[in-house]
Every structure is written in structure tokens, then in C-alpha cells.
Design a protein around this motif. Structure first.
Motif, short mmCIF file in Angstrom:
data_model
loop_
_atom_site.label_atom_id
_atom_site.label_comp_id
_atom_site.label_asym_id
_atom_site.label_seq_id
_atom_site.Cartn_x
_atom_site.Cartn_y
_atom_site.Cartn_z
N ASP A 161 -3.03 1.78 -15.00
CA ASP A 161 -2.69 0.37 -15.23
C ASP A 161 -1.17 0.18 -15.15
O ASP A 161 -0.69 -0.78 -14.55
CB ASP A 161 -3.22 -0.07 -16.59
CG ASP A 161 -2.74 -1.45 -16.98
OD1 ASP A 161 -3.02 -2.41 -16.24
OD2 ASP A 161 -2.07 -1.58 -18.02
N LEU A 162 -0.43 1.09 -15.73
CA LEU A 162 1.03 1.00 -15.68
C LEU A 162 1.56 1.20 -14.26
O LEU A 162 2.49 0.51 -13.83
CB LEU A 162 1.64 2.05 -16.61
CG LEU A 162 1.45 1.81 -18.11
CD1 LEU A 162 1.84 3.05 -18.91
CD2 LEU A 162 2.27 0.61 -18.57
N VAL A 163 0.94 2.11 -13.51
CA VAL A 163 1.34 2.31 -12.12
C VAL A 163 1.12 1.02 -11.32
O VAL A 163 1.97 0.59 -10.54
CB VAL A 163 0.57 3.48 -11.50
CG1 VAL A 163 0.80 3.54 -9.98
CG2 VAL A 163 0.99 4.80 -12.15
N GLY A 164 -0.04 0.39 -11.52
CA GLY A 164 -0.32 -0.88 -10.84
C GLY A 164 0.65 -1.97 -11.24
O GLY A 164 1.10 -2.76 -10.40
N SER A 165 0.99 -2.02 -12.52
CA SER A 165 1.94 -3.04 -13.00
C SER A 165 3.30 -2.84 -12.36
O SER A 165 3.97 -3.81 -11.97
CB SER A 165 2.05 -2.96 -14.53
OG SER A 165 0.81 -3.25 -15.14
N LEU A 166 3.74 -1.60 -12.26
CA LEU A 166 5.02 -1.31 -11.59
C LEU A 166 4.98 -1.74 -10.13
O LEU A 166 5.96 -2.28 -9.61
CB LEU A 166 5.33 0.18 -11.68
CG LEU A 166 5.96 0.65 -13.00
CD1 LEU A 166 5.94 2.18 -13.09
CD2 LEU A 166 7.39 0.15 -13.11
N LEU A 167 3.84 -1.52 -9.47
CA LEU A 167 3.71 -1.93 -8.07
C LEU A 167 3.79 -3.45 -7.95
O LEU A 167 4.43 -3.99 -7.04
CB LEU A 167 2.38 -1.43 -7.50
CG LEU A 167 2.08 -1.77 -6.03
CD1 LEU A 167 3.15 -1.19 -5.12
CD2 LEU A 167 0.70 -1.26 -5.64
N GLY A 168 3.16 -4.18 -8.89
CA GLY A 168 3.22 -5.64 -8.88
C GLY A 168 4.63 -6.16 -9.08
O GLY A 168 5.08 -7.08 -8.39
N ILE A 169 5.36 -5.55 -10.03
CA ILE A 169 6.75 -5.96 -10.27
C ILE A 169 7.61 -5.65 -9.06
O ILE A 169 8.46 -6.46 -8.65
CB ILE A 169 7.29 -5.28 -11.53
CG1 ILE A 169 6.68 -5.91 -12.78
CG2 ILE A 169 8.81 -5.37 -11.61
CD1 ILE A 169 7.13 -5.29 -14.08
#
Length: 682
Positions: A161-169
Motif C-alpha cells: 500500500d505504501l509503495v502504491g501511495s509513493l507511486l501515486g505521489i
């Protein structure tokens, strides 16, 4: 936890399993990234299209937290909101675009700069509606993430989830860097939602997202519409005559600047443009600094007055580009001018140059720093410490001046008092009509020539804003009623929604500690955003790096917990409180005296050590939960309370928020479930 589990290495325990279905992991990454992208895009786009919402975009952020929390609760049920997400997003975009509304911001408790008619529904009505709309839109993508959490071990799910959030940012940061139009994020969001639904639902989802894409395409193709990292910028060619080109620049729906020839502004426009030069007894203009250079009119005026070199500083690259392209005086093409795209306070930190004249030329913004409810782009430019810094950058005969349409008499008196506190003697204050004013002060009082004696304020002068309380436009006293009513409504809506989807609130009692962790974490993140804005500027890039850095630190905490046997929770909690105490004791002013790299390293350690330790505690606790969906959802709902508490900085200042953070973490520790007197996640 059993004795056998305690003897295992972390990566051997069931809750730390690293093997996962690759399809679930990729779906989780995509769901998290599109969730963050839509959240950030709505903060920008709604603020640009709902008049005056750019002063309240924190409510869009709070709505996102509710939506994500509700998505995790929906993920526990048999029905799904995801197939409707594209249609709901289209409906929100269509309604905003076709039926524009403005938030009425009359009143003098807090000043909001606007040249637009302040009509429309009151903020306490519009903001909860926006809050609910954003929550409903975000619940669909969040549901995807929640369902993936149910199929993975808790920390494995949290990790991806954190990896995906970093990708979104990262995606949104790239779009901001490229100044991409709204159609770009719309296409990415629509495509991601089509991929996330079941194959049989993709055609319907694509058709539902068409409305949003068409609206954003129409906006993108509208003549004169461009995007900066902060605003939707619209240019209108008012007229052109023998004197030059006259252009109006609007941002987020509000007329912001009128670009005209320097000679016209000096002779026919407002008196404020020529007043600073009339108040300087010593007329040397070898070096001039203009903060808020914008489209170049103030720069052209300085050149016409004989400036030999001008450092032109503005935070918005697009507005400076417009000036370089269309200003008929061609100030930015003059070899005597150096352009700097930067925050004005940050420029003063990094420069050791001395000036004959420093101008703060109408540097008011119409946007908040993301993640901070009361910090505007120029907030740290008008504190007493900022004016002391400006004084230090003046030559012995130098003069400082600031001018604007200040809206309220008390604000003019406050700025005059701030200048007096920073320079040690009264300034010249010229009221040029309609609450327009020019405050001019020389480093040496012998070098200023005031036309009239200093005016006597009609009421008590509000104390200068400070770096800890950079709320220039807040008069003081109790929290404004508008905030109290709006925040109360948002909390009530959140409780009702959580009760409807999550069942009795007592069923969430086992995760009460995670609720308070969420509130403390958001409050800590907000305080760090404010600190980094002070130390490095309020630019969009600094803000993006802080958000990204927080996620990287959280990910590092998760990986530490997965791979290393961490200390027992009581030890971690004690370390959290100790790191908060250190951060409280260290005054940011000490860091401002450092050069860039020592300042960056020290600020990073002070800001991110408590975040790292707090997420060690969260990861240990989260790994031991029986229902990761409910636990994570409750944590996110706690973040809403943290977002509401952040408005208390108006009363406490940002430094004292660390005390509130410490109390919330202490409460979380007390409420952590125990078995046989032992913390379950120890």
C-alpha cells in the motif's frame, strides 16, 4: 503472542509472511496509487473551480480520509461501490464545472484575498457537501485496497500500500512539474478505474468516465487556460493601445494581477507603485530585490526608476512566463534582471546579498500549502522574523517597503507594528485609498522621509505574526465560528457514516489505540510540513518531497519491523516521547542559522525520527491485529480527528502541537490491548 512466536525471527511469524499472490499485490499497488492520485488531483482541481475553496482545501483532504476509511469498511461487505466510482467522479466533475458555486467569505476574523464577488452559500454549508462528495468518490478505489488487505498478511499489505501511495505521489508530482493540464490526470484516473473493475464491467465503467474526460478536455482546450503547480491560470487580453498591452491574469477564478506598462501604472494607476521610491531619502538603486515579481510590472517600474540590477523573485513559474511573453515593457528580457522561481523567505535564507531597496510587491496568494489548513504560500513572508531577515539584507542606507490592498485597517496597523518591531523605529504608512496601503521603513530612520506623522491606530494593534504562529490574516481570539460549525458537521457526518457501514462503534473498541495513532500521526505530519515550509520554502516541490519523505520513512519502519526483532512496545513508546521532546526543545530559528546541508540533515532527523519510531509501534501493533481491514480503516478515521485538531494551531502555534501529539500517542499506548497484562504486540 505465544512463546514459540517470540522465538521466531520476524519474517518467520505468520503475520509477517512475505509470500503473496502477485496479482493481489499488483492490484493493491494500482488501487493505492490511483487513490492518492485522485485525492491530490481533487485538492488541486476543486480548489481551482469552486471559488474560494482554495483557502479550504484541507477539507478535501479530510474527505479523502473519510472515503478511504469507508472503503475499508465496505470491503468487509458483499456489495461493491467500485463499479460506480467512475460515474461518481464524473458526476462530481460535471456538477462542479456546469454549476459553479462560490463560498461566501465575508467577515473580518480571517482575511481572504479575493477580487471576486464574495457571494454564494456560506462555508459551513459548502464545505461539508464537498467533504461528503470527495469521501464518496474515494471510497471506491479504497475498497480495492481494503479487499487486497484481506488477502494478504497485515504488514505485507501495508508495505505494498505504501509503495502504491509513493507511486501515486510521484505521478502527481511529475504532472505538476510538467504543468500538465487537467485532462492528463483525468485520463490516468479513468484508465485505472477501468482496469480495477471486473472485465464484464469495463465498458460501462469507461462510458461512465467519459463525462469527466470530456469536461476536462473542454477545460484544457479553453483559450487562455493553463496550469501552474499552484493554480489554474486564465489570461484575458483586456485591450492594447499605444501605451502597450493590458492583460488580466486570474487564478482559481479570482482576478489576481493586471499587467500594464510601467509608465501607465506610475501615472494613472494606484499611487502605491510610486510611493516606496518617494519615501527613500537615499536614491541609490544599484541593487533591488522584488518579492512577488509576478508578471513583471513592478520590475519594469524599478528599472524605470534607475535600478542597475533587479533580483525578481516569484513562487509561480507560469505567471513569470506570462510576463516574459506578454509584458510590453519586456522587463524579463532586460540584462539587468535576474529571475528566481522560489519562495521569497527561502530566497532570503539562501542569499547573502545586500540591497538598496527590498520590495514585497503584492505577494498575496490564493492557495494553501497542501496538508496545512492555515499556512498560505506567503505566510512565512510577513512574520517578525522575516522582516528582521529583510532588514539584515539591506545596505546601511537601504529601504524596505511592502504594499497591497489589505482589506482591513487592523491588518495595516499590524504590518506597521511588525515593521517597527523588526527595525526598531516607526515606518512610513501611506494609506492610498480603500484600505490600500504602503508600509516603508529604512534601516536607518534618517534615510526615510514620511509625508505625514505616524498615524495613531484606532484600536489595539494585533501583535506581529511569528514563525511559530504565521497567521498574519487571523485577528486572534477564539476560533472563528465558521470553523467550529464546519468541523463539528464533518465529525458528525463521519460518525454517522462509520456507524452505518461499520456497525456499532463499540465493535471497534479493540482498535481504539490505532484511532489515536492516526490522529497523532496526521498532526505530527502537519507540524513537519509547517517546519519544512519555514526552513526550505512553501514551494510545491518542497511540499511534495515532505509527503514523499514521510511515506518512505513509514515504509522503512515497516521493513524494519518485518526483518529485525524490534524492542518491546514500551521501549518504542518511550523513544517516541523522547524524540518528540527533543523536537520541541530545538527551536527552528537555530536551524535557520545553518547552511543548507546541515540544516537539511538536522531538520530531517528531528522531523522523521518520531515518525519512524511511531510507525515501528504502529507496524508491531498492526501486525498483531486479527482484522487488518477494520484496524486500518479505524486508523484512517482517526486521521480525520487529527486534521480537525490541526486548526487548533491558530490558538497554540505549531510548536505546541507536539504536546498534543505526545498526549495522543500516550493515550494510544494506554489503550493498546493486553493479554495477561502484556501488550499483545510486544
Amino acid at each position: 503472542m505465544s512463546a514459540t512466536d517470540q522465538r521466531m525471527r520476524p519474517d518467520q511469524r505468520p503475520e509477517y509472511r512475505t509470500h503473496a499472490d502477485a496479482r493481489v499485490v499488483w492490484r493493491l499497488i494500482l488501487g493505492s496509487s490511483v487513490m492518492l492520485l485522485i485525492e491530490l488531483a481533487l485538492i488541486r482541481w476543486l480548489g481551482a473551480n469552486i471559488l474560494h475553496l482554495s483557502y479550504f482545501t484541507n477539507f478535501v483532504l479530510l474527505g479523502s480520509f473519510l472515503g478511504i476509511g469507508l472503503g475499508f469498511l465496505i470491503a468487509r461487505r458483499s456489495w461493491s461501490l467500485l463499479p460506480a466510482s467512475a460515474g461518481l467522479l464524473s458526476l462530481l466533475v460535471l456538477a462542479t464545472y456546469l454549476f459553479p458555486v462560490s463560498i461566501d467569505r465575508t467577515g473580518s476574523e480571517i482575511i481572504y484575498f479575493t477580487a471576486a464577488d464574495p457571494s454564494g452559500p456560506p462555508a459551513w454549508l459548502v464545505l461539508p457537501v464537498v467533504f461528503c462528495a470527495v469521501a464518496i468518490v474515494l471510497a471506491g478505489p479504497a475498497e480495492v485496497v481494503g479487499r487486497c488487505f484481506a488477502e494478504l498478511a497485515p504488514l505485507t499489505a501495508y508495505r505494498w500500500d505504501l509503495v502504491g501511495s509513493l507511486l501515486g505521489i510521484a505521478t502527481f508530482t511529475l504532472l505538476s512539474f510538467l504543468r500538465a493540464p487537467s485532462i492528463c490526470w483525468g485520463l490516468i484516473a479513468a484508465a485505472a478505474l477501468v482496469i480495477l473493475v471486473r472485465p464484464g464491467q469495463r465498458i460501462a465503467t469507461g462510458l461512465a468516465g467519459t463525462g469527466m474526460v470530456l469536461v476536462l478536455l473542454a477545460e484544457t482546450l479553453t483559450p487562455g487556460v493553463t496550469w501552474s503547480p499552484y493554480y489554474k491560470v486564465v489570461t484575458d487580453n483586456l485591450f492594447q493601445n499605444q501605451e502597450g498591452t493590458f492583460l488580466r491574469i486570474s487564478v482559481n477564478g479570482v482576478p489576481h494581477q493586471q499587467m500594464g506598462p510601467a509608465q501607465w501604472k506610475l501615472t494613472k494607476a494606484e499611487e502605491q507603485y510610486r510611493t516606496p521610491y518617494a519615501r527613500a531619502a537615499y536614491q541609490s538603486l544599484d541593487d533591488v530585490l522584488i518579492v512577488g515579481a509576478g508578471s513583471g510590472s513592478d520590475v519594469a517600474i524599478a528599472l524605470s526608476k534607475g535600478a542597475q540590477h533587479v533580483d525578481a523573485v516569484d513562487i509561480d513559474p507560469r505567471i513569470v512566463e506570462i510576463g516574459a511573453e506578454f509584458n510590453s515593457d519586456r522587463p524579463y528580457q532586460d540584462p539587468r534582471v535576474t529571475r528566481h522561481i522560489n519562495d521569497g523567505r527561502a530566497f532570503l535564507h539562501t542569499s547573502d546579498k545586500r540591497y538598496d531597496l527590498i520590495l514585497f510587491a503584492l505577494p498575496d496568494s490564493l492557495a494553501l500549502v497542501n496538508g496545512a489548513s492555515q499556512i498560505r504560500l506567503e505566510s512565512f513572508l510577513f512574520t517578525q522574523e522575516a522582516l528582521e531577515s529583510a532588514r539584515a539584507h539591506l545596505k546601511p542606507t537601504g529601504v524596505f517597503s511592502m504594499y497591497n490592498y489589505y482589506r482591513e485597517e487592523w491588518l495595516i496597523d499590524r504590518l506597521a507594528g511588525t515593521a517597527e518591531a523588526a527595525f526598531g523605529h516607526p515606518p512610513c504608512v501611506d494609506r492610498t485609498g480603500g484600505n490600500q496601503a504602503v508600509v516603508t521603513i529604512a534601516r536607518d530612520p534618517a534615510n526615510q522621509r514620511c509625508q505625514t506623522p505616524p498615524s495613531v491606530p484606532s484600536a489595539a494593534v494585533v501583535a506581529p505574526a511569528s514563525d511559530d504562529r504565521p497567521f498574519l490574516y487571523y485577528r486572534g481570539g477564539a476560533l472563528p465560528q465558521m470553523y467550529l460549525w464546519t468541523l463539528g458537521g464533518i465529525l458528525a457526518i463521519s460518525l454517522i457514516a462509520v456507524r452505518a457501514l461499520g456497525g456499532p462503534l463499540r465493535s471497534m473498541r479493540p482498535y481504539a489505540d490505532l484511532f489515536f495513532m492516526g490522529a497523532a500521526f496526521l498532526l505530527l505530519e502537519t507540524k513537519n510540513i509547517a517546519t519544512f515550509a519555514l526552513l526550505f520554502g512553501t514551494t510545491w516541490l518542497v511540499n511534495a518531497l515532505v509527503f514523499g519523505g514521510v511515506l518512505v520513512i513509514v515504509l522503512a519502519a515497516v521493513e524494519t519491523t518485518r526483518r529485525v526483532r524490534t524492542p518491546p512496545l514500551p521501549v518504542v513508546w518511550a523513544a517516541i516521547l523522547a524524540s518528540l521532546a527533543v523536537a520541541y526543545v530545538v527551536d527552528p530559528q537555530w536551524l535557520l542559522a545553518m547552511s543548507f546541508w546541515p540544516r537539511l540533515i538536522t531538520a530531517t532527523l528531528l522531523a522523521f525520527t518520531p515518525i519512524y519510531l511511531a510507525n515501528i509501534a504502529f507496524a508491531k501493533r498492526f501486525a498483531a491485529t486479527d482484522h487488518a481491514q477494520a484496524a486500518f480503516g479505524v486508523n484512517l478515521l482517526g486521521a480525520i480527528v487529527g486534521g480537525c485538531l490541526e486548526y487548533g494551531a491558530l490558538l497554540t502555534g505549531y510548536r505546541n502541537l507536539l504536546i498534543v501529539v505526545a498526549l495522543l500517542y500516550a493515550l494510544a499506548f494506554v489503550l493498546t490491548p493486553r493479554r495477561g497484562g502484556v501488550l499483545i504486540s510486544t
